[in-house]
Every structure is written in structure tokens, then in C-alpha cells.
Design a protein around this motif. Structure first.
Motif, short mmCIF file in Angstrom:
data_model
loop_
_atom_site.label_atom_id
_atom_site.label_comp_id
_atom_site.label_asym_id
_atom_site.label_seq_id
_atom_site.Cartn_x
_atom_site.Cartn_y
_atom_site.Cartn_z
N LEU A 76 0.79 -0.79 0.09
CA LEU A 76 0.45 -0.14 0.12
C LEU A 76 1.34 1.20 0.27
O LEU A 76 1.74 1.38 0.47
N THR A 77 0.42 1.98 -0.62
CA THR A 77 1.46 3.63 -0.59
C THR A 77 0.76 4.61 -1.57
O THR A 77 -0.59 4.55 -1.64
N PHE A 78 1.34 5.60 -0.27
CA PHE A 78 0.42 7.06 -0.15
C PHE A 78 0.90 8.78 -0.45
O PHE A 78 2.58 8.31 -0.22
N ASP A 79 0.57 8.78 -1.96
CA ASP A 79 0.67 9.73 -1.55
C ASP A 79 0.31 11.43 -1.53
O ASP A 79 -0.89 11.37 -0.52
N ASP A 80 1.59 12.15 -1.38
CA ASP A 80 0.95 13.65 -1.71
C ASP A 80 1.02 14.19 -0.03
O ASP A 80 1.18 15.58 0.43
N GLY A 81 1.27 13.58 0.63
CA GLY A 81 1.37 14.07 2.11
C GLY A 81 3.08 14.43 2.81
O GLY A 81 3.79 14.72 2.00
N PRO A 82 3.02 14.63 4.03
CA PRO A 82 2.08 14.25 4.88
C PRO A 82 1.71 15.68 4.94
O PRO A 82 1.24 16.90 4.69
N VAL A 83 0.00 15.35 5.94
CA VAL A 83 -1.32 16.47 6.21
C VAL A 83 -1.44 16.26 7.52
O VAL A 83 -1.33 15.16 7.63
N GLU B 236 -12.84 1.38 -1.66
CA GLU B 236 -12.96 -0.09 -0.64
C GLU B 236 -13.30 -1.07 -2.03
O GLU B 236 -12.07 -2.29 -1.96
N ARG B 237 -14.34 -0.95 -2.39
CA ARG B 237 -14.83 -2.16 -3.39
C ARG B 237 -13.56 -2.17 -4.73
O ARG B 237 -13.11 -3.27 -5.35
N ARG B 238 -13.66 -0.52 -5.26
CA ARG B 238 -12.49 -1.15 -6.28
C ARG B 238 -11.24 -1.71 -5.31
O ARG B 238 -9.79 -2.00 -6.69
N VAL B 239 -10.49 -0.98 -4.53
CA VAL B 239 -9.02 -1.90 -4.23
C VAL B 239 -9.88 -3.26 -4.08
O VAL B 239 -8.87 -4.06 -4.46
N LEU B 240 -10.22 -3.45 -3.21
CA LEU B 240 -10.83 -5.24 -3.15
C LEU B 240 -10.94 -5.91 -4.68
O LEU B 240 -10.02 -7.06 -4.24
N SER B 241 -11.70 -5.40 -5.34
CA SER B 241 -11.65 -6.27 -6.25
C SER B 241 -10.46 -6.18 -7.54
O SER B 241 -10.62 -6.82 -8.13
N GLN B 242 -9.95 -5.52 -7.43
CA GLN B 242 -8.61 -5.20 -8.50
C GLN B 242 -7.45 -5.85 -7.88
O GLN B 242 -6.54 -6.05 -8.19
N THR B 243 -7.20 -6.17 -6.43
CA THR B 243 -5.94 -6.04 -5.63
C THR B 243 -5.75 -7.82 -5.95
O THR B 243 -5.85 -8.68 -5.99
N ARG B 244 -4.21 -8.33 -6.84
CA ARG B 244 -3.53 -9.14 -6.51
C ARG B 244 -2.23 -9.20 -6.31
O ARG B 244 -1.64 -8.69 -5.67
N ALA B 245 -1.99 -10.61 -5.99
CA ALA B 245 -0.73 -10.57 -4.80
C ALA B 245 0.83 -9.57 -5.69
O ALA B 245 0.41 -9.90 -7.03
N GLY B 246 1.49 -9.33 -5.53
CA GLY B 246 2.68 -8.35 -5.53
C GLY B 246 2.14 -7.49 -6.48
O GLY B 246 3.25 -6.59 -6.74
N ASP B 247 0.98 -6.43 -6.59
CA ASP B 247 0.85 -5.35 -6.93
C ASP B 247 1.47 -4.68 -5.40
O ASP B 247 1.26 -4.38 -4.84
N ILE B 248 1.07 -3.00 -6.21
CA ILE B 248 1.14 -1.45 -5.67
C ILE B 248 0.14 -0.85 -5.43
O ILE B 248 -0.02 -1.06 -6.66
N VAL B 249 -0.30 -0.57 -5.00
CA VAL B 249 -1.57 -0.09 -4.69
C VAL B 249 -1.62 1.64 -4.43
O VAL B 249 -0.51 1.72 -3.23
N LEU B 250 -2.12 2.39 -4.89
CA LEU B 250 -1.98 3.87 -5.34
C LEU B 250 -3.27 4.14 -4.59
O LEU B 250 -4.58 4.11 -4.50
N LEU B 251 -3.11 5.22 -3.18
CA LEU B 251 -4.07 5.38 -2.61
C LEU B 251 -3.32 7.46 -2.24
O LEU B 251 -2.51 7.48 -2.24
N HIS B 252 -4.55 7.96 -1.47
CA HIS B 252 -3.73 9.07 -0.96
C HIS B 252 -4.31 9.84 0.01
O HIS B 252 -5.38 9.57 0.48
N ASP B 253 -2.94 9.94 1.39
CA ASP B 253 -3.12 10.53 2.98
C ASP B 253 -3.72 11.67 2.92
O ASP B 253 -4.15 12.30 3.70
#
Length: 238
Positions: free
Chosen positions: A43-50, A174-191
Motif C-alpha cells: 500500500l502506498t500513500f501520496d501527496d502528504g504529509p498532512v 474500498e470496492r475498487r481496491v478489493l476487486s482489483q488487487t492481486r498478489a504482488g501489486d502496488i496500490v495507489l492511495l492518497h493520505d
């Protein structure tokens, strides 16, 4: 972990800790995971810290999960204490440029300055620089790759993008991350978005129930030939 039972956050690590692995968050209470075998996700979080990043750090600590934070240099200057907490809590810090500029619109000198200023801001606060960068908007070209290579930074993209910056809808994220994530993936989110932070508990709980292990990007790519300047979206098969 039983439902509803919070796990105490691990004690902070002093920046004076002599062991570099411990300073980088590789604590003995975390079980090291072999991502060539295990179902790992970063899991990765972009644009912070805030200011709101503090709540995310509490959530991650409760679940004993490490993530990678791609920080913006000017935000590091505004919230240096939160950056230091990210590092002390065992998370990975990475470079997301100084001003969140589209690097493909800049000269080679402009790209270098965006990355170097951020490296300096990070180093001033946590005692070392980074090995990873993420170009804002995922916008990259030969100039960006060249600058990243010169600075020893691999380009980290993503395999899963829930478009949380556009759709500030917790349930949808939630739905998009849970439906798309597979082993080895890097997930983009924003804190920087409360709706995204609100999605994290269910993402963590559900993926853990499915057998996923949460690791930093560097841990995900351990054993893979990671080269400065090159792009990485997921763990390559080994």
C-alpha cells in the motif's frame, strides 16, 4: 487478531539507533515476508504529509501494517513531525517531488531540482535519503528517467488505482481496491483525502482475511533487480 481488538503500536525508534535496519523500520516484532512465495501487497500513500496523516498512522499501527509514503517536499517542510513519525513507526519514505509538478513539462534541470530539494528535506528530518520516487500523475519520460537514475531513485508506479483523488467516496474506493488487487501489486492511495483514509480499515481487514501480507515497496521488490531510473508497478515473477 480478534475483531475489534486494537493492537498496541510498536514503540518509536530513535534516530540515533545504531542499527540501520532498525532505523528503517525492520523491527524484530515484524515477521519478514518472502514475497516470492507469499501473497504480498504494497500500500502506498501520496501527496502528504498532512494533518490527517496522523489518523492513518494510528490505523496502520493498530493493524501492524507497514506502508510506503511518497511525500511532497513542501509538505515535509510544513509537517516535519509527521514525516518523522512515519519513519519511526516503521514505514518507508519515498520521493514525490517538491511541488507535485508534472515533471514531463520541466527541463532536465527542473526535474533534478524537484527531486533534489525533496531528498534534502527528507534527509534533514529522518537522517537519510530515499531510493524510490514516484512522478506525479505517473507522468514520466526520458528526462525524468535520466534524472532519477542519476539520483539513484527507481520510479515506482502502481498496478491498482482506485481513482480516490477523483471519487471521494469511501465505499467506492474500498470496492475498487478489493476487486482489483492481486498478489504482488502496488496500490495507489492518497493520505490527503479523508475518504481514502476511511477506506483503509476495511481494505486491511478484507485483504488480510484473503491471505495477503502487507509490506513496503522495497520489501515487495526484495530479490528483484531494482535499477535506478526504471519503472516498477508490481513485483515481477522470480
Amino acid at each position: 487478531m480478534s475483531a475489534g481488538r486494537a493492537v498496541p503500536a510498536p514503540p518509536p525508534v530513535s534516530l540515533r539507533e545504531p542499527d540501520p535496519d532498525v532505523r528503517r523500520g525492520l523491527r524484530p516484532e515484524y515477521t519478514k515476508v518472502n514475497c516470492a512465495v507469499a501473497k504480498c501487497v504494497a500500500l502506498t500513500f501520496d501527496d502528504g504529509p498532512v494533518g490527517g496523516t496522523d489518523r492513518l498512522l494510528q490505523i496502520l499501527a493498530q493493524h501492524r501494517v507497514k506502508a510506503t509514503f511518497f511525500v511532497v517536499g513542501r509538505m515535509v517542510e510544513e509537517y516535519p513531525g509527521i514525516l518523522r513519525r512515519e519513519m519511526a513507526d516503521g514505514h518507508e519514505i519515498a520521493n514525490h517531488t517538491w511541488s507535485h509538478a508534472d515533471l514531463t513539462t520541466l527541463s532536465s534541470e527542473g526535474v533534478r531540482e524537484e527531486l533534489e530539494k525533496t531528498e534534502a528535506a527528507i534527509g534533514k528530518n529522518i537522517g537519510h535519503g530515499t531510493t524510490l520516487m514516484r512522478p506525479p500523475y505517473g507522468a514520466t519520460n526520458a528526462r525524468v528517467a535520466s534524472a532519477a537514475k542519476r539520483l539513484g531513485l527507481a520510479q515506482v508506479m502502481w498496478a491498482v488505482d482506485p481513482l480516490d483523488w477523483r471519487n471521494r467516496d469511501t465505499a467506492l474506493v474500498e470496492r475498487r481496491v478489493l476487486s482489483q488487487t492481486r498478489a504482488g501489486d502496488i496500490v495507489l492511495l492518497h493520505d490527503v483525502h479523508a475518504s481514502s483514509v476511511n477506506a483503509v480499515p476495511k481494505i486491511l481487514t478484507t485483504l488480510a482475511e484473503r491471505g495477503y501480507k502487507f509490506v513496503t515497496v522495497s520489501e515487495l521488490l526484495a530479490g528483484v533487480s531494482v535499477e535506478p531510473g526504471r519503472q516498477y508497478r508490481e513485483r515481477a515473477a522470480t
